[in-house]
Design a protein around this motif. Structure first.
Motif, PDB file in Angstrom:
ATOM      1  N   ILE A  47       0.840  -1.207   0.000  1.00  0.00           N
ATOM      2  CA  ILE A  47       0.000   0.000   0.000  1.00  0.00           C
ATOM      3  C   ILE A  47       0.872   1.253   0.000  1.00  0.00           C
ATOM      4  O   ILE A  47       0.647   2.193  -0.777  1.00  0.00           O
ATOM      5  N   ARG A  48       1.891   1.279   0.872  1.00  0.00           N
ATOM      6  CA  ARG A  48       2.770   2.453   0.941  1.00  0.00           C
ATOM      7  C   ARG A  48       3.518   2.665  -0.368  1.00  0.00           C
ATOM      8  O   ARG A  48       3.879   3.793  -0.700  1.00  0.00           O
ATOM      9  N   ALA A  49       3.737   1.570  -1.103  1.00  0.00           N
ATOM     10  CA  ALA A  49       4.412   1.674  -2.398  1.00  0.00           C
ATOM     11  C   ALA A  49       3.440   2.019  -3.519  1.00  0.00           C
ATOM     12  O   ALA A  49       3.837   2.104  -4.684  1.00  0.00           O
ATOM     13  N   GLY A  50       2.153   2.222  -3.160  1.00  0.00           N
ATOM     14  CA  GLY A  50       1.161   2.596  -4.169  1.00  0.00           C
ATOM     15  C   GLY A  50       0.690   1.431  -5.013  1.00  0.00           C
ATOM     16  O   GLY A  50       0.282   1.637  -6.162  1.00  0.00           O
ATOM     17  N   SER A  51       0.707   0.209  -4.453  1.00  0.00           N
ATOM     18  CA  SER A  51       0.312  -0.981  -5.221  1.00  0.00           C
ATOM     19  C   SER A  51      -0.771  -1.794  -4.514  1.00  0.00           C
ATOM     20  O   SER A  51      -0.570  -2.966  -4.172  1.00  0.00           O
ATOM     21  N   PRO A  52      -1.948  -1.183  -4.273  1.00  0.00           N
ATOM     22  CA  PRO A  52      -3.022  -1.954  -3.634  1.00  0.00           C
ATOM     23  C   PRO A  52      -3.495  -3.118  -4.492  1.00  0.00           C
ATOM     24  O   PRO A  52      -3.954  -4.136  -3.966  1.00  0.00           O
ATOM     25  N   GLU A  53      -3.403  -2.981  -5.821  1.00  0.00           N
ATOM     26  CA  GLU A  53      -3.825  -4.080  -6.702  1.00  0.00           C
ATOM     27  C   GLU A  53      -2.957  -5.321  -6.465  1.00  0.00           C
ATOM     28  O   GLU A  53      -3.454  -6.446  -6.453  1.00  0.00           O
ATOM     29  N   ARG A  54      -1.656  -5.092  -6.268  1.00  0.00           N
ATOM     30  CA  ARG A  54      -0.753  -6.221  -5.996  1.00  0.00           C
ATOM     31  C   ARG A  54      -1.099  -6.848  -4.656  1.00  0.00           C
ATOM     32  O   ARG A  54      -1.031  -8.078  -4.496  1.00  0.00           O
ATOM     33  N   ALA A  55      -1.491  -6.048  -3.685  1.00  0.00           N
ATOM     34  CA  ALA A  55      -1.895  -6.570  -2.381  1.00  0.00           C
ATOM     35  C   ALA A  55      -3.179  -7.392  -2.502  1.00  0.00           C
ATOM     36  O   ALA A  55      -3.338  -8.427  -1.836  1.00  0.00           O
ATOM     37  N   LEU A  56      -4.100  -6.949  -3.361  1.00  0.00           N
ATOM     38  CA  LEU A  56      -5.322  -7.724  -3.600  1.00  0.00           C
ATOM     39  C   LEU A  56      -4.994  -9.096  -4.188  1.00  0.00           C
ATOM     40  O   LEU A  56      -5.583 -10.111  -3.796  1.00  0.00           O
ATOM     41  N   GLU A  57      -4.065  -9.133  -5.121  1.00  0.00           N
ATOM     42  CA  GLU A  57      -3.650 -10.406  -5.697  1.00  0.00           C
ATOM     43  C   GLU A  57      -3.099 -11.330  -4.613  1.00  0.00           C
ATOM     44  O   GLU A  57      -3.363 -12.547  -4.629  1.00  0.00           O
ATOM     45  N   LEU A  58      -2.342 -10.756  -3.695  1.00  0.00           N
ATOM     46  CA  LEU A  58      -1.775 -11.555  -2.605  1.00  0.00           C
ATOM     47  C   LEU A  58      -2.881 -12.155  -1.741  1.00  0.00           C
ATOM     48  O   LEU A  58      -2.869 -13.349  -1.435  1.00  0.00           O
ATOM     49  N   VAL A  59      -3.850 -11.340  -1.359  1.00  0.00           N
ATOM     50  CA  VAL A  59      -4.957 -11.818  -0.525  1.00  0.00           C
ATOM     51  C   VAL A  59      -5.762 -12.887  -1.261  1.00  0.00           C
ATOM     52  O   VAL A  59      -6.112 -13.933  -0.696  1.00  0.00           O
ATOM     53  N   ASP A  60      -6.042 -12.647  -2.523  1.00  0.00           N
ATOM     54  CA  ASP A  60      -6.855 -13.596  -3.293  1.00  0.00           C
ATOM     55  C   ASP A  60      -6.116 -14.899  -3.573  1.00  0.00           C
ATOM     56  O   ASP A  60      -6.759 -15.915  -3.878  1.00  0.00           O
TER      57      ASP A  60
END
Length: 417
Positions: free
Chosen positions: A295-308
């Motif tokens: 998130i701090r790096a501006g990549s919430p989409e990548r974090a969503l992929e991780l959760v999914d």
């Protein structure tokens, strides 16, 4: 409004913020007026703040009188700590040290002594008070049970704790070399101080000694400090290699540091990969650490992929936490409509449990009226706070304050529960 709320509703947190703002503006007398009703009922935080303000106004004796312990209070380390703080503010550091001295057997009071006297030109005296415990620790004692500095209670300091404080005072006296010289020989007996020894070596630019320490028997405590020093020197490859090596001896702490290091380099896929072995563990789980870095790096989409991408069993066992996390990430990604749809689905399965989250998403989507309507009919316990937050975001401050129950009403509700 803060002052009115503090006065009319007895809201301490409003008073605290108002006092801070007034003091910053130099309106000390008004700040004292705000504190008066809280001081009258003996609220300790208000008493201490009033004492501090009076001292700053030059009304020193009046301020000290508020926090001066009576005979019984002198037996209380807590009371003496706050009185000592006021004495330091008043420039009476020697008296403050005298008040703390009988309680130096308490580790947290020793910490207070070191903190309160920073920059007060009395380090030689502080060092003298630390010396009895420090000398025992430097001599290899497993613990210290002396009567610290003539104190009333038996000392309860661990050798590593007192040596860290001792070395810090030496360092701020400009005697860091002496601190290094004294700590080095005691490492075999007090290995827990190795991290502080490594810190001193790094601060003094002794990188060869630091490297030797970080590759020897104290690697677990020194490698991370060595890696930090290398990174600060711009030796990024070497720093990364050291962190990878440290994973073998201190996996949890080093893994977190390595992830942060990689994030600073913009290597987000590697951040995720380094943390991956922990994401479904019961202990040492760094899933949310990775999410926050992304998130701090501006990549919430990548974090969503991780959760999914988490396993079905883990996702099912942690459905509530992951559900909220996913909604937060959708919001961070600006995918409000999708988040609202998911929150509605969750709310249908668990009525009343997702109202504040759904309302938050509705407000972010530019639908504050819908959000407020939902919350006003909600049975969720914290719905009133969410209403106040939305009203505040839209500039309706008086309405927001009116929504929050008074202190007495909150206490009654708590008692009923």
């Amino acid at each position: 409004m803060l002052i009115e709320t503090a006065r009319d509703r007895g809201e301490w947190f409003c008073a605290e913020v108002a006092v801070g703002e007034l003091c910053e503006a130099g309106e000390f007398e008004r700040a004292l007026t705000v504190l008066e009703p809280f001081v009258a009922v003996g609220w300790p935080f208000a008493v201490r703040e009033s004492a501090s303000i009076l001292v700053r106004l030059g009304r020193i004796e009046e301020g000290l009188a508020l926090v001066r312990p009576d005979a019984a209070g002198l037996e209380s380390a807590f009371d003496c700590r706050w009185f000592a703080g006021a004495l330091v503010e008043a420039g009476r550091v020697d008296e403050a040290i005298g008040v703390l001295t009988p309680h130096l057997g308490e580790p947290w009071i020793l910490e207070s002594l070191v903190d309160l006297t920073r920059g007060e030109n009395c380090d030689a005296r502080v060092l003298e008070l630390l010396a009895p415990c420090a000398e025992r620790a430097l001599g290899g004692a497993a613990d210290c049970r002396c009567s610290a500095a003539g104190g009333r209670r038996e000392c309860r300091h661990q050798p590593s704790e007192v040596l860290v404080k001792y070395s810090r005072v030496l360092e701020r006296m400009g005697r860091a070399d002496e601190a290094i010289r004294r700590l080095g020989p005691v490492l075999p007996a007090v290995p827990g101080v190795a991290w502080r020894y490594a810190e001193l070596l790094a601060d003094q630019g002794r990188f060869e000694q630091l490297r030797e320490l970080a590759t020897g028997e104290h690697a677990g405590l020194a490698l991370n400090q060595y890696a930090k020093a290398l990174e600060e020197q711009g030796e990024l490859r070497e720093a990364e290699a050291v962190l990878h090596e440290a994973l073998a001896t201190d996996a949890e702490y080093t893994r977190r540091r390595l992830m942060a290091f990689l994030a600073r380099q913009g290597r987000l896929d590697e951040v995720v990969d380094v943390g991956r072995p922990t994401y479904e563990d019961a202990e040492g789980n760094l899933l949310h650490e990775a999410i926050d870095l992304l998130i701090r790096a501006g990549s919430p989409e990548r974090a969503l992929e991780l959760v999914d991408g988490l396993g079905a069993a883990y996702a099912e066992a942690h459905a509530d936490v992951l559900g909220y996390t996913r909604l937060r990430l959708l919001a961070k990604a600006g995918r409000y409509a999708e988040g609202i749809a998911e929150a509605r689905a969750l709310s249908e399965r668990e009525p009343g449990q997702w109202d504040t989250t759904l309302a938050w998403l509705l407000d972010l989507d530019g639908r504050p009226d819908e959000a407020l309507d939902l919350l006003r009919s909600s049975t969720e316990r914290e719905a009133h706070r969410a209403i106040a937050q939305i009203l505040t975001r839209h500039g309706h401050y008086a309405e927001a304050v009116a929504v929050i129950p008074t202190v007495s009403a909150q206490r009654e509700a708590w008692d009923r529960r």
